[in-house]
Design a protein around this motif. Sequence first.
Motif, PDB file in Angstrom:
ATOM      1  N   ARG A 297       0.841  -1.201   0.000  1.00 21.43           N
ATOM      2  CA  ARG A 297       0.000   0.000   0.000  1.00 21.43           C
ATOM      3  C   ARG A 297       0.881   1.258   0.000  1.00 21.43           C
ATOM      4  N   ASP A 298       0.255   2.383  -0.358  1.00 24.47           N
ATOM      5  CA  ASP A 298       0.962   3.653  -0.276  1.00 24.47           C
ATOM      6  C   ASP A 298       1.379   3.922   1.167  1.00 24.47           C
ATOM      7  N   ALA A 299       2.557   4.506   1.323  1.00 20.05           N
ATOM      8  CA  ALA A 299       3.086   4.811   2.656  1.00 20.05           C
ATOM      9  C   ALA A 299       2.508   6.140   3.140  1.00 20.05           C
ATOM     10  N   ASP A 300       1.194   6.154   3.326  1.00 19.98           N
ATOM     11  CA  ASP A 300       0.448   7.318   3.818  1.00 19.98           C
ATOM     12  C   ASP A 300       0.107   7.071   5.281  1.00 19.98           C
ATOM     13  N   PHE A 301       0.526   7.984   6.148  1.00 23.90           N
ATOM     14  CA  PHE A 301       0.350   7.759   7.587  1.00 23.90           C
ATOM     15  C   PHE A 301      -0.068   9.038   8.296  1.00 23.90           C
ATOM     16  N   ALA A 302      -0.743   8.857   9.416  1.00 19.46           N
ATOM     17  CA  ALA A 302      -0.913   9.902  10.415  1.00 19.46           C
ATOM     18  C   ALA A 302      -0.297   9.395  11.707  1.00 19.46           C
TER      19      ALA A 302
END
Length: 444
Positions: A378-383
């Motif tokens: 998955r895309d390495a999109d984080f909060a």
Amino acid sequence: MDVELVLRSTRVITPEGTRAASVTVSGGKIAGVLAYDADVPAGARIEDLGDDVLLPGIVDTHVHVNDPGRTEWEGFWTATRAAAAGGITTLVDMPLNSLPPTTTVDNLRTKQEVARTKAHIDVGFWGGALPDNVGDLKPLHDAGVYGFKCFLSPSGVDEFPHLDQDRLATSMAEIAGFGGLLIVHAEDPHELDAAPHKSGPKYTDYLQTRPRVSEDAAIEGLIGLAKRLGARVHVLHLSSSDALPLISAAKREGVKLTVETCPHYLTLTAEEVPDGASEFKCCPPIREAANQDLLWDALADGTIDCIVTDHSPSTAELKTDDFATAWGGISGLQLSLPAIWTEARKRGHSLEDVVRWMSTRTSELVGLDQKGAIEAGRDADFAVLAPDETFTVDPAELQHRNRVTAYAGKTLSGVVKSTWLRGERILHGGEFSEPAGRLLERKN
């Protein structure tokens, strides 16, 4: 590819649950979710987050950016900064309140060109279904919109007229024919016309003008038509808990139906709205506390699928103290995650629940299989969230163009420490990187 980054936390929310882990990133993608004390690959940078929670970036599929055309209300620059400040890494822009609306391929391209250099996060687009654009629906679908929004009652802007029942059936049949998704503002115009017509500053008067039955009747008709046509439909911003039995029954019968609700329906109540405080006005309206309890129950049992903001800002001047004439919309991008977490934890829900409602299921709604979870590929999109830290909402600290908020002065739990997009930190310590968002298109 070589691992470039390792994010290490004692609390990482994964599809299998929350655990201590080291998340490796390569080429903007998640390479792996490893043991907490796994060796750091040679050359990789490590970010030790301590006990802050690493969660997948929030995916908000209901946002009115209003750009181009009404940029005094909002715009891609301010909206995507506010989103990033709230841990949101992807939004899908609604087709109306911008000029032009996203109702033709040319209009879509105009909007994409405006957004291209302004987006701090990833942005996708909904198309619009109008009485006179049935021939534009398939071309818009092929151009990459995620589905089509329609209204069953007046939208509030002249350039986006609503569909009557015959036009609804025509548009729904067309969209079903190519496997698209119709998303619906479901308030019945006849029930709205039959409701009391009141003006002035009293919220109780305004509430009578948008009764629950207007939602219930519209949803009942929508379900019947979707069942007959075999169409996939999505109910926007559900407010009336009275519609929940209809929705639950339709799902059991196999109708291809999904439903969203919004933070303001889940965290604010009619009883607390002061007279004249039109920052609380939206359509359908914020209802009573007992209604809110049932919405939470429906989230817990899956009758309601997801939570989105319906961020719908305007200038402060349009938020007059007359509920009949004030603009109906609540600005919620920056505060949606902490607002929901504050209420969810009081009701015994976990951050895993919040992630499911605000990231995983919203990603599934629009087919963003590269978003919505922390797992390899998955895309390495984080909060990065400090869930136990609190803050008091100060409108002056909001990134929205117009700092009008129904949450002013409220104390919320959950401080977003940083936000990451494809392995790059786009927000940290209140500082933003240059815009790095991409324009997303539905996969054909």
